[in-house]
Design an enzyme around this catalytic site. Structure first.
Site, mmCIF file in Angstrom:
data_model
loop_
_atom_site.group_PDB
_atom_site.id
_atom_site.type_symbol
_atom_site.label_atom_id
_atom_site.label_comp_id
_atom_site.label_asym_id
_atom_site.label_seq_id
_atom_site.Cartn_x
_atom_site.Cartn_y
_atom_site.Cartn_z
ATOM 1 N N THR A 33 8.842 9.833 0.078
ATOM 2 C CA THR A 33 9.126 9.803 1.520
ATOM 3 C C THR A 33 8.681 8.477 2.148
ATOM 4 O O THR A 33 7.596 7.974 1.830
ATOM 5 C CB THR A 33 8.376 10.976 2.204
ATOM 6 O OG1 THR A 33 8.743 12.184 1.536
ATOM 7 C CG2 THR A 33 8.704 11.067 3.679
ATOM 8 N N ASN A 34 9.471 7.956 3.049
ATOM 9 C CA ASN A 34 9.150 6.702 3.738
ATOM 10 C C ASN A 34 8.363 6.919 5.016
ATOM 11 O O ASN A 34 8.522 7.958 5.659
ATOM 12 C CB ASN A 34 10.448 5.967 4.094
ATOM 13 C CG ASN A 34 10.945 5.134 2.935
ATOM 14 O OD1 ASN A 34 10.157 4.533 2.222
ATOM 15 N ND2 ASN A 34 12.261 5.097 2.767
ATOM 16 N N PRO A 35 7.551 5.929 5.432
ATOM 17 C CA PRO A 35 7.244 4.684 4.718
ATOM 18 C C PRO A 35 6.344 4.982 3.524
ATOM 19 O O PRO A 35 5.212 5.418 3.695
ATOM 20 C CB PRO A 35 6.515 3.837 5.772
ATOM 21 C CG PRO A 35 6.005 4.814 6.781
ATOM 22 C CD PRO A 35 6.826 6.057 6.707
ATOM 23 N N HIS B 134 7.051 -1.423 0.420
ATOM 24 C CA HIS B 134 8.478 -1.090 0.260
ATOM 25 C C HIS B 134 9.059 -1.222 1.667
ATOM 26 O O HIS B 134 9.085 -0.272 2.428
ATOM 27 C CB HIS B 134 8.624 0.329 -0.296
ATOM 28 C CG HIS B 134 10.040 0.833 -0.273
ATOM 29 N ND1 HIS B 134 11.064 0.221 -0.947
ATOM 30 C CD2 HIS B 134 10.605 1.883 0.366
ATOM 31 C CE1 HIS B 134 12.190 0.878 -0.733
ATOM 32 N NE2 HIS B 134 11.936 1.889 0.070
ATOM 33 N N ASP C 52 13.327 -1.314 -5.517
ATOM 34 C CA ASP C 52 13.580 -2.713 -5.154
ATOM 35 C C ASP C 52 13.591 -3.584 -6.414
ATOM 36 O O ASP C 52 14.416 -4.492 -6.558
ATOM 37 C CB ASP C 52 12.481 -3.213 -4.202
ATOM 38 C CG ASP C 52 12.159 -2.185 -3.132
ATOM 39 O OD1 ASP C 52 12.531 -2.366 -1.982
ATOM 40 O OD2 ASP C 52 11.537 -1.148 -3.482
ATOM 41 N N THR C 53 12.669 -3.277 -7.325
ATOM 42 C CA THR C 53 12.599 -4.037 -8.580
ATOM 43 C C THR C 53 13.870 -3.816 -9.405
ATOM 44 O O THR C 53 14.414 -4.760 -9.988
ATOM 45 C CB THR C 53 11.324 -3.625 -9.372
ATOM 46 O OG1 THR C 53 10.187 -4.061 -8.629
ATOM 47 C CG2 THR C 53 11.291 -4.236 -10.754
ATOM 48 N N VAL D 282 17.579 12.814 -1.294
ATOM 49 C CA VAL D 282 16.726 12.112 -2.262
ATOM 50 C C VAL D 282 16.164 13.107 -3.284
ATOM 51 O O VAL D 282 16.240 12.882 -4.499
ATOM 52 C CB VAL D 282 15.578 11.361 -1.531
ATOM 53 C CG1 VAL D 282 14.535 10.859 -2.510
ATOM 54 C CG2 VAL D 282 16.160 10.201 -0.720
ATOM 55 N N HIS E 129 12.753 -9.729 -16.598
ATOM 56 C CA HIS E 129 11.420 -9.208 -16.294
ATOM 57 C C HIS E 129 10.944 -9.863 -15.002
ATOM 58 O O HIS E 129 10.448 -10.984 -15.011
ATOM 59 C CB HIS E 129 10.467 -9.471 -17.461
ATOM 60 C CG HIS E 129 10.993 -8.897 -18.738
ATOM 61 N ND1 HIS E 129 11.020 -7.540 -18.978
ATOM 62 C CD2 HIS E 129 11.607 -9.480 -19.791
ATOM 63 C CE1 HIS E 129 11.592 -7.316 -20.146
ATOM 64 N NE2 HIS E 129 11.962 -8.479 -20.656
HETATM 65 P P1 NAD Z 1 17.035 14.604 3.971
HETATM 66 O O1 NAD Z 1 16.963 14.772 5.442
HETATM 67 O O2 NAD Z 1 18.320 14.743 3.270
HETATM 68 O O3 NAD Z 1 16.006 15.629 3.274
HETATM 69 C C1 NAD Z 1 14.732 15.889 3.745
HETATM 70 C C2 NAD Z 1 14.383 17.300 3.332
HETATM 71 O O4 NAD Z 1 13.019 17.537 3.696
HETATM 72 C C3 NAD Z 1 15.231 18.370 4.043
HETATM 73 O O5 NAD Z 1 15.797 19.246 3.086
HETATM 74 C C4 NAD Z 1 14.232 19.066 4.942
HETATM 75 O O6 NAD Z 1 14.534 20.434 5.155
HETATM 76 C C5 NAD Z 1 12.950 18.875 4.156
HETATM 77 N N1 NAD Z 1 11.740 19.038 4.969
HETATM 78 C C6 NAD Z 1 11.496 18.555 6.215
HETATM 79 N N2 NAD Z 1 10.291 18.946 6.628
HETATM 80 C C7 NAD Z 1 9.753 19.683 5.630
HETATM 81 C C8 NAD Z 1 8.512 20.362 5.463
HETATM 82 N N3 NAD Z 1 7.584 20.350 6.420
HETATM 83 N N4 NAD Z 1 8.301 21.020 4.305
HETATM 84 C C9 NAD Z 1 9.241 21.049 3.334
HETATM 85 N N5 NAD Z 1 10.420 20.428 3.433
HETATM 86 C C10 NAD Z 1 10.682 19.751 4.563
HETATM 87 O O7 NAD Z 1 16.369 13.181 3.683
HETATM 88 P P2 NAD Z 1 16.547 12.306 2.358
HETATM 89 O O8 NAD Z 1 17.735 11.423 2.503
HETATM 90 O O9 NAD Z 1 16.439 13.201 1.180
HETATM 91 O O10 NAD Z 1 15.265 11.368 2.444
HETATM 92 C C11 NAD Z 1 13.970 11.892 2.196
HETATM 93 C C12 NAD Z 1 12.914 10.785 2.336
HETATM 94 O O11 NAD Z 1 13.071 9.827 1.288
HETATM 95 C C13 NAD Z 1 13.031 9.991 3.646
HETATM 96 O O12 NAD Z 1 11.728 9.752 4.145
HETATM 97 C C14 NAD Z 1 13.671 8.692 3.213
HETATM 98 O O13 NAD Z 1 13.370 7.621 4.079
HETATM 99 C C15 NAD Z 1 12.999 8.517 1.863
HETATM 100 N N6 NAD Z 1 13.610 7.520 0.962
HETATM 101 C C16 NAD Z 1 12.756 6.811 0.208
HETATM 102 C C17 NAD Z 1 13.240 5.815 -0.631
HETATM 103 C C18 NAD Z 1 12.238 5.022 -1.440
HETATM 104 O O14 NAD Z 1 12.568 3.962 -2.032
HETATM 105 N N7 NAD Z 1 10.999 5.465 -1.530
HETATM 106 C C19 NAD Z 1 14.612 5.577 -0.727
HETATM 107 C C20 NAD Z 1 15.482 6.362 0.041
HETATM 108 C C21 NAD Z 1 14.964 7.326 0.897
#
Ligand code: NAD
Length: 316
Positions: free
Chosen positions: A121-123, A177, A150-151, A15, A170
């Site tokens: 980050t989720n949630p 989320h 989502d939108t 992400v 719109h």
């Molecule tokens: P990923 O596992 O590829 O990446 C996570 C990164 O965080 C890794 O590089 C890891 O080393 C790093 N990390 C872990 N602990 C850490 C810390 N204490 N300090 C610094 N870095 C740290 O995961 P991803 O696929 O990139 O997903 C990341 C987050 O985004 C997840 O929580 C996922 O659910 C969320 N996400 C959110 C949405 C949204 O709509 N908001 C959509 C998709 C994913």
């Protein structure tokens, strides 16, 4: 004093790097610092992006850094954490990610950072509230991606259904989320025409069942993508770029980011996805929609779930 725009990204995973890649391609800032607990990964990602600079329209300075680099940043974007596993609810990720955030937000604030937090980050709604709690920042400067993705998914699907450019659709997804998110159809417009009017005047082509199916498809999109390719990242990366651009260019854009309600819809303190105006000061204000009674109930249900989950953490 310079007008240089600096963004720090914490979390160089799928992400975070999708955001970084789209930020580079859209040239949305002058300096991008990448921080990850895995320092080698952060270095490798910075190298990889730098090697693309010659092909881009950007002179962005990109490097792997550390928390003191946040001091003069405009925005700290957090995409660090543990990923959602197949079948795992976003809320179950909560406890694991709350600990990760303590190790991030504290050193960021300690650096003297005075900008805006953007959390992905989720949630995400709860992680945003945790960031607000841990940082002690004014709520306007703590934003989550909320239901922006989502939108975008909803507008894309409605565009396909009505054969209209999604940019002229719109409509918003509001609430958590996650599972309790909802679409307030009473507020959805095609250009300036209410979607519900389009349905009643074209009953032979369009109907409410189809719209509910589209709403369900949006709700289940992440799960479907995770089943197919383990994680979702391009869409959210672009949503993050959109929000960062709105902040840095003071665009006053209406986006369904996650922000704190302060009396809107009769709620106080909940961080939830609602249409908000985003500009240089973060969330400038919430756009309060005239929801129907049923839509209001859905929003309250989402807020109740989020409040309960946040409180269950007993953060001090
Ligand atoms: P990923 O596992 O590829 O990446 C996570 C990164 O965080 C890794 O590089 C890891 O080393 C790093 N990390 C872990 N602990 C850490 C810390 N204490 N300090 C610094 N870095 C740290 O995961 P991803 O696929 O990139 O997903 C990341 C987050 O985004 C997840 O929580 C996922 O659910 C969320 N996400 C959110 C949405 C949204 O709509 N908001 C959509 C998709 C994913």
């Amino acid at each position: 004093m310079t007008n240089s725009k600096k963004v720090v990204l914490v979390g160089a995973g799928m992400v975070g790097m999708s955001f970084a890649y789209s930020a580079l391609n859209q040239n949305i800032c002058d300096e991008l610092v990448i921080i990850d607990i895995d320092k080698e990964r952060a270095k490798g990602e910075a190298m990889d992006l730098n090697h693309g600079l010659a092909f881009s329209h950007s002179n962005m300075r990109i490097y792997a850094g550390d928390y003191p680099d946040c001091e003069d940043a405009d925005i700290v974007v957090i995409a660090a954490g543990v990923n959602q596993k197949e079948g795992e609810s976003r809320l179950r990720l909560l406890t694991r990610n709350a600990e990760v955030f303590r190790s991030i937000v504290e050193p960021v604030t300690k650096s003297g950072f005075k900008g805006i937090f953007l959390v992905a980050t989720n949630p995400v709604d709860i992680m945003t509230r945790i960031t607000h709690h841990l940082s002690g920042f004014p709520a306007s400067r703590v934003i989550g991606t909320g239901t922006t993705l989502d939108t975008a998914r909803l507008r894309y699907l409605l565009g396909e259904y009505f054969h209209i450019d999604p940019k002229n659709v719109h409509a918003y997804v509001m609430g958590e989320h996650g599972d309790s998110e909802f679409t307030p159809w009473s507020q959805a417009l095609l250009a300036t025409k209410p979607v519900l009017n389009v349905l009643s005047t074209n009953a032979e082509r369009f109907n409410m069942e189809d719209l509910e199916r589209i709403s369900d498809e949006v709700r289940c999109a992440a799960e479907k993508i995770i089943r197919a390719k383990r994680a979702t990242y391009y869409g959210i990366g672009m949503a993050m770029s959109r929000i960062v651009r709105a902040i840095l260019s003071d665009a006053q854009s209406v986006l369904t980011v996650c922000s704190r309600l302060s009396g809107e819809y009769g709620r106080y303190g909940t961080f939830v996805g609602t249409p908000s105006i985003v500009g240089r000061n973060g969330v400038e204000r919430t756009v309060e929609l005239s929801l129907t009674e049923e839509e209001m109930e859905s929003l309250h249900k989402s807020c109740d779930i989020l409040d309960e989950n946040f409180k269950s953490l007993n953060l001090v």
